[in-house]
Design an enzyme around this catalytic site. Structure first.
Site, mmCIF file in Angstrom:
data_model
loop_
_atom_site.group_PDB
_atom_site.id
_atom_site.type_symbol
_atom_site.label_atom_id
_atom_site.label_comp_id
_atom_site.label_asym_id
_atom_site.label_seq_id
_atom_site.Cartn_x
_atom_site.Cartn_y
_atom_site.Cartn_z
ATOM 1 N N ASP A 7 0.844 -1.192 0.000
ATOM 2 C CA ASP A 7 0.000 0.000 0.000
ATOM 3 C C ASP A 7 0.881 1.244 0.000
ATOM 4 O O ASP A 7 2.027 1.214 0.478
ATOM 5 C CB ASP A 7 -0.924 0.013 1.224
ATOM 6 C CG ASP A 7 -1.958 1.120 1.138
ATOM 7 O OD1 ASP A 7 -2.759 1.119 0.192
ATOM 8 O OD2 ASP A 7 -1.948 2.017 2.003
ATOM 9 N N GLU A 9 0.714 5.777 0.462
ATOM 10 C CA GLU A 9 0.012 7.041 0.673
ATOM 11 C C GLU A 9 0.689 8.077 -0.218
ATOM 12 O O GLU A 9 1.902 7.985 -0.465
ATOM 13 C CB GLU A 9 0.064 7.475 2.140
ATOM 14 C CG GLU A 9 -0.646 6.540 3.106
ATOM 15 C CD GLU A 9 -2.122 6.367 2.836
ATOM 16 O OE1 GLU A 9 -2.732 7.313 2.277
ATOM 17 O OE2 GLU A 9 -2.675 5.306 3.177
ATOM 18 N N HIS A 57 -4.356 11.140 5.362
ATOM 19 C CA HIS A 57 -3.190 10.451 5.931
ATOM 20 C C HIS A 57 -2.502 11.203 7.075
ATOM 21 O O HIS A 57 -1.766 10.604 7.864
ATOM 22 C CB HIS A 57 -2.158 10.125 4.844
ATOM 23 C CG HIS A 57 -1.713 11.307 4.027
ATOM 24 N ND1 HIS A 57 -1.013 12.367 4.543
ATOM 25 C CD2 HIS A 57 -1.851 11.556 2.687
ATOM 26 C CE1 HIS A 57 -0.740 13.227 3.589
ATOM 27 N NE2 HIS A 57 -1.233 12.777 2.449
ATOM 28 N N HIS A 152 -5.525 6.978 7.401
ATOM 29 C CA HIS A 152 -4.930 5.992 6.511
ATOM 30 C C HIS A 152 -3.419 5.951 6.749
ATOM 31 O O HIS A 152 -2.765 6.987 6.848
ATOM 32 C CB HIS A 152 -5.195 6.358 5.047
ATOM 33 C CG HIS A 152 -6.617 6.133 4.636
ATOM 34 N ND1 HIS A 152 -6.968 5.723 3.372
ATOM 35 C CD2 HIS A 152 -7.772 6.240 5.321
ATOM 36 C CE1 HIS A 152 -8.285 5.608 3.295
ATOM 37 N NE2 HIS A 152 -8.784 5.930 4.478
ATOM 38 N N ASP A 157 -2.660 -0.303 6.648
ATOM 39 C CA ASP A 157 -3.577 -0.740 5.596
ATOM 40 C C ASP A 157 -3.103 -2.033 4.948
ATOM 41 O O ASP A 157 -3.911 -2.898 4.589
ATOM 42 C CB ASP A 157 -3.735 0.352 4.537
ATOM 43 C CG ASP A 157 -4.574 1.519 5.043
ATOM 44 O OD1 ASP A 157 -5.047 1.454 6.189
ATOM 45 O OD2 ASP A 157 -4.755 2.495 4.291
#
Length: 242
Positions: A7, A9, A57, A152, A157
């Site tokens: 994942d 960001e 985030h 997030h 995640d």
């Protein structure tokens, strides 16, 4: 099989318009067992995040200012990912951002370095057509605890995605397995004694009118979600011609 739950960001949603990666989370699984060998990187994107992204985030420009740039972590990242199957929720988004970073460094594309990519969003859409299939929605549906996900975060995640994936792909044999993948007696190869069901007389319960009506309504909803006749229709008995 070595899989990496992956994942990112980012500063925004558009890699082709200059948005950059600010965080990468990688969680390693081998043969469906988490190894604890994870990779978590913060990256200085050399630009500010959009306000909407920052609310998601929470990684400020000040926090990221002293973090390494992508060029400084690219070798570490590609070495960690080498040959593995990546499992990503909405893979085109994350891959698009990684490819944009690799392009700046003339390092090819991500699929040059990994064994393959599996998109859990596509898997979820196949399993739950017409339903919400965000990571949060899947956590609720599959009873994965995401109470710590107030913002997030790439590593969190990726960890949640690993839990979701295990539950998405768990077969009936999981009913006989404990959380460490071993049988009820600690032997993953334990055999199960067959039971002769012919000696039992099982009652046959016929659906009443209300249950038949509810069944027909459910099939109609499935037909609508599938854009045609659902698979269940193929199992319905053919009505004799009068």
């Amino acid at each position: 099989m070595r899989q990496i739950f992956f994942d990112t960001e980012t500063t925004g949603l558009e890699a082709d318009k200059g948005d950059r990666i600010i965080e990468i989370g990688c969680v390693e699984m081998i043969n469906r067992q988490l190894t604890g060998n994870n990779l978590h990187l913060y990256i200085n994107p050399e630009r500010a995040s959009h306000e909407d992204a920052l609310r998601v985030h929470g990684l400020t420009e000040e926090f990221l200012a002293d973090k390494p740039k992508f060029a400084e972590i690219v070798d570490q990242l590609l070495e960690f990912l080498a040959g593995a199957e990546l499992v990503i929720h909405n893979a085109p988004f994350d891959i698009g951002f990684i490819n944009a970073e690799l392009k700046r460094l003339r390092r090819g594309v991500l699929t040059d370095h990994v064994g393959g990519v599996r998109d859990t969003l596509l898997m979820a859409r196949d399993l739950f057509p017409g339903k919400a299939n965000s990571l949060d929605a899947l956590c609720r549906r599959l009873e994965v605890d995401n109470s710590k996900r107030t913002l997030h975060g790439a590593l969190l995640d990726a960890e949640l995605l690993a839990d979701v994936y295990i539950r998405l792909t768990r077969g009936q044999d999981a009913l006989l397995m404990d959380e460490h993948g071993e049988g009820a007696h600690g032997d993953a190869q334990a055999s199960i004694e067959a039971v002769d069901l012919s000696r039992f007389q099982l009652p046959v319960l016929t659906a009443d009118a209300a249950e038949m009506e509810a069944h027909a309504k459910l099939l109609a909803e499935l037909d609508k979600a599938a854009g045609g006749a659902c698979k269940w229709r193929q199992l319905e008995p053919v009505q004799p011609v009068a």
